[in-house]
Enzyme design. Structure first.
Site, PDB file in Angstrom:
ATOM      1  N   ILE A  22       0.850  -1.214   0.000  1.00  0.00           N
ATOM      2  CA  ILE A  22       0.000   0.000   0.000  1.00  0.00           C
ATOM      3  C   ILE A  22       0.870   1.244   0.000  1.00  0.00           C
ATOM      4  CG2 ILE A  22      -1.804   1.276   1.206  1.00  0.00           C
ATOM      5  CD1 ILE A  22      -2.310  -1.185   2.905  1.00  0.00           C
ATOM      6  N   LYS A  24       5.069   3.059   1.051  1.00  0.00           N
ATOM      7  CA  LYS A  24       6.444   2.953   1.536  1.00  0.00           C
ATOM      8  C   LYS A  24       6.768   4.221   2.293  1.00  0.00           C
ATOM      9  CE  LYS A  24       8.429   0.505  -2.422  1.00  0.00           C
ATOM     10  NZ  LYS A  24       9.370   0.617  -3.517  1.00  0.00           N
ATOM     11  N   GLY A  25       7.362   4.071   3.486  1.00  0.00           N
ATOM     12  CA  GLY A  25       7.858   5.236   4.209  1.00  0.00           C
ATOM     13  C   GLY A  25       9.370   5.137   4.243  1.00  0.00           C
ATOM     14  N   VAL A  30       4.148  -0.874   4.063  1.00  0.00           N
ATOM     15  CA  VAL A  30       2.841  -1.255   4.588  1.00  0.00           C
ATOM     16  C   VAL A  30       2.098  -2.062   3.521  1.00  0.00           C
ATOM     17  CG1 VAL A  30       0.655  -0.404   5.519  1.00  0.00           C
ATOM     18  CG2 VAL A  30       2.777   0.748   6.118  1.00  0.00           C
ATOM     19  N   ASP A 149       6.213  13.337  15.425  1.00  0.00           N
ATOM     20  CA  ASP A 149       6.228  13.351  13.955  1.00  0.00           C
ATOM     21  C   ASP A 149       4.838  13.668  13.395  1.00  0.00           C
ATOM     22  OD1 ASP A 149       7.575  13.254  11.572  1.00  0.00           O
ATOM     23  OD2 ASP A 149       7.553  11.069  11.387  1.00  0.00           O
TER      24      ASP A 149
HETATM   25  N1  LIG Z   1      -2.778   1.544   8.468  1.00  0.00           N
HETATM   26  C1  LIG Z   1      -2.494   1.946   7.241  1.00  0.00           C
HETATM   27  N2  LIG Z   1      -3.383   1.764   6.246  1.00  0.00           N
HETATM   28  C2  LIG Z   1      -3.104   2.187   4.996  1.00  0.00           C
HETATM   29  N3  LIG Z   1      -1.962   2.804   4.637  1.00  0.00           N
HETATM   30  C3  LIG Z   1      -1.044   3.014   5.582  1.00  0.00           C
HETATM   31  C4  LIG Z   1      -1.250   2.600   6.925  1.00  0.00           C
HETATM   32  N4  LIG Z   1      -0.162   2.951   7.654  1.00  0.00           N
HETATM   33  C5  LIG Z   1       0.679   3.562   6.800  1.00  0.00           C
HETATM   34  N5  LIG Z   1       0.174   3.597   5.558  1.00  0.00           N
HETATM   35  C6  LIG Z   1       0.830   4.172   4.369  1.00  0.00           C
HETATM   36  O1  LIG Z   1       2.071   3.511   4.186  1.00  0.00           O
HETATM   37  C7  LIG Z   1       3.127   4.430   3.914  1.00  0.00           C
HETATM   38  C8  LIG Z   1       4.261   4.278   4.901  1.00  0.00           C
HETATM   39  O2  LIG Z   1       3.777   4.320   6.220  1.00  0.00           O
HETATM   40  P1  LIG Z   1       4.483   5.078   7.413  1.00  0.00           P
HETATM   41  O3  LIG Z   1       4.382   6.552   7.171  1.00  0.00           O
HETATM   42  O4  LIG Z   1       3.885   4.608   8.686  1.00  0.00           O
HETATM   43  O5  LIG Z   1       5.991   4.584   7.260  1.00  0.00           O
HETATM   44  P2  LIG Z   1       7.288   5.243   7.900  1.00  0.00           P
HETATM   45  O6  LIG Z   1       8.480   4.634   7.259  1.00  0.00           O
HETATM   46  O7  LIG Z   1       7.195   5.106   9.391  1.00  0.00           O
HETATM   47  O8  LIG Z   1       7.115   6.753   7.492  1.00  0.00           O
HETATM   48  P3  LIG Z   1       8.116   7.987   7.589  1.00  0.00           P
HETATM   49  O9  LIG Z   1       8.701   8.121   6.224  1.00  0.00           O
HETATM   50  O10 LIG Z   1       7.206   9.123   7.958  1.00  0.00           O
HETATM   51  O11 LIG Z   1       9.122   7.646   8.653  1.00  0.00           O
HETATM   52  C9  LIG Z   1       2.483   5.805   3.923  1.00  0.00           C
HETATM   53  O12 LIG Z   1       2.243   6.151   2.566  1.00  0.00           O
HETATM   54  C10 LIG Z   1       1.172   5.638   4.632  1.00  0.00           C
HETATM   55  O13 LIG Z   1       0.185   6.482   4.086  1.00  0.00           O
END
Ligand SMILES: Nc1ncnc2c1ncn2[C@@H]1O[C@H](COP(=O)(O)OP(=O)(O)OP(=O)(O)O)[C@@H](O)[C@H]1O
Length: 332
Positions: A22, A24-25, A30, A149
């Site tokens: 779905i 990537k962060g 995810v 954050d």
């Molecule tokens: N529960 C969820 N349902 C659907 N999409 C999600 C969910 N959690 C996260 N996402 C999507 O997945 C992607 C990555 O999630 P997330 O921001 O939590 O990762 P991260 O690596 O911790 O982020 P960051 O780059 O802010 O450190 C984002 O595009 C977010 O919108």
């Protein structure tokens, strides 16, 4: 805290198939997962992995930064009582995979700045989002946790388009003796948060203020195509001069007055005088007051219309849960 079998989660994501990815962060991937429950029902969930390969047999068992962040997220989310304003935690597998509710409607960042298919949110929806997130922050601070954050990317929409605060990878307990080094996202990071000792709830209030400016103006936190690039440097002088129209483009008199009130509060949130920043509780109370004025002037038929729209969304959600390829699904 519910513990899932690692292999069960691998199966749920079809072996972390790219077709289930779905988002990537910078720290995590995810995936959409389909869980088969013992009572033969199915649940659609989101499964977060560190951004490196999630294989448990690899050398990656050595804790990478990504893994530490995910483990922190699992620890914080699992310690929280349920809140309608915070992403629901469903469990984990070996603290290396996290299962949370699926948020199918993207982020506030996408809604405000990216989507070309959705109409921009109405004034009322914007203020409702600002209120729900203020409530989420108030709730977290009440639990002694600082999110660190808060940004429009970390505000996700559920099936009913209700916003929830997500991504607790950087969250920290205020009571912890050893405080983490300052962290956050450029554009949202409090400039006064320069050393571990400066960590306080006011760090989140600053980031919330930036999100509020984004919601009201529709401008990005950092926009390199404009000068000044920072939304704070652009908006605060205009707010001080009372130039609401230049920030949020006109509107009816009742909205101009309310927007000025909201913008003044946003300016207090991002103030360099940390002590004068409002608490999340004060912010919540102020937005409730801001909402009350224009809502009172809404005709009765409009409230009825809003009720019908919500009902329709619930129906769509139900239909979507029943259309997983070849399966009948139940959504938590
Ligand atoms: N529960 C969820 N349902 C659907 N999409 C999600 C969910 N959690 C996260 N996402 C999507 O997945 C992607 C990555 O999630 P997330 O921001 O939590 O990762 P991260 O690596 O911790 O982020 P960051 O780059 O802010 O450190 C984002 O595009 C977010 O919108």
């Amino acid at each position: 805290m519910k513990e899932f079998d690692y292999e069960k989660l691998v199966t749920a994501t079809d072996g972390f198939s790219p077709s289930r990815l779905i988002g990537k962060g910078s720290h995590g991937y995810v995936y959409k997962g389909l869980l088969h429950e013992e009572d033969k029902r199915h649940s659609v969930v989101a499964i977060k992995t560190p951004s490196l390969s999630p294989s448990p047999s690899s050398l990656l068992f050595e804790k990478s930064e990504q893994m530490k962040k995910l483990e922190n997220e699992i620890n914080v989310l699992s310690s929280l009582p349920c809140s309608p304003h915070v992403l629901s935690f469903l469990g984990h597998a070996e603290k290396r995979l996290m299962v949370v509710e699926l948020m199918p409607n993207g982020s506030l960042h996408q809604l405000l700045h990216v989507s070309t298919t959705l109409p921009p949110p109405t004034w009322l929806k914007r203020i409702e989002i600002a209120l729900q997130i203020a409530r989420a922050v108030h709730f977290l601070h009440g639990q002694g946790i600082v999110h660190r954050d808060i940004k429009s990317d970390n505000i996700l929409f559920d099936w009913d388009w209700e916003p929830k605060l997500a991504d607790f990878g950087l969250a920290a307990h205020l009571a912890d003796e050893k405080r983490p080094p300052p962290a956050g996202t450029i554009g949202y990071l409090d400039p006064c948060y320069t050393c571990p000792e400066n960590m306080s709830t006011k760090v989140d209030v600053y980031s919330y203020g930036v999100v509020l400016l984004e919601i009201v103006s529709g401008r990005k936190a950092i926009d390199v195509t404009r000068s000044p690039t920072s939304i704070v440097d652009w908006a605060v002088p205009l707010i001080n001069e009372g130039k609401v129209g230049e920030i949020c483009g006109g509107g009816s008199a009742v909205f101009v007055g309310t927007n000025l009130r909201l913008l003044r509060m946003a300016a207090r949130c991002v103030s360099s005088d940390v002590e004068t920043r409002p608490s999340a509780g004060e912010i919540t109370a102020e937005i409730v007051l801001c909402l009350a004025g224009p809502l009172r002037s809404l005709p009765l038929w409009m409230s009825f219309f809003r009720g019908v729209v919500k009902l329709k969304r619930r129906r769509t959600r139900l239909r979507e849960t029943l259309t997983w390829p070849g399966q009948t699904c139940h959504v938590r």
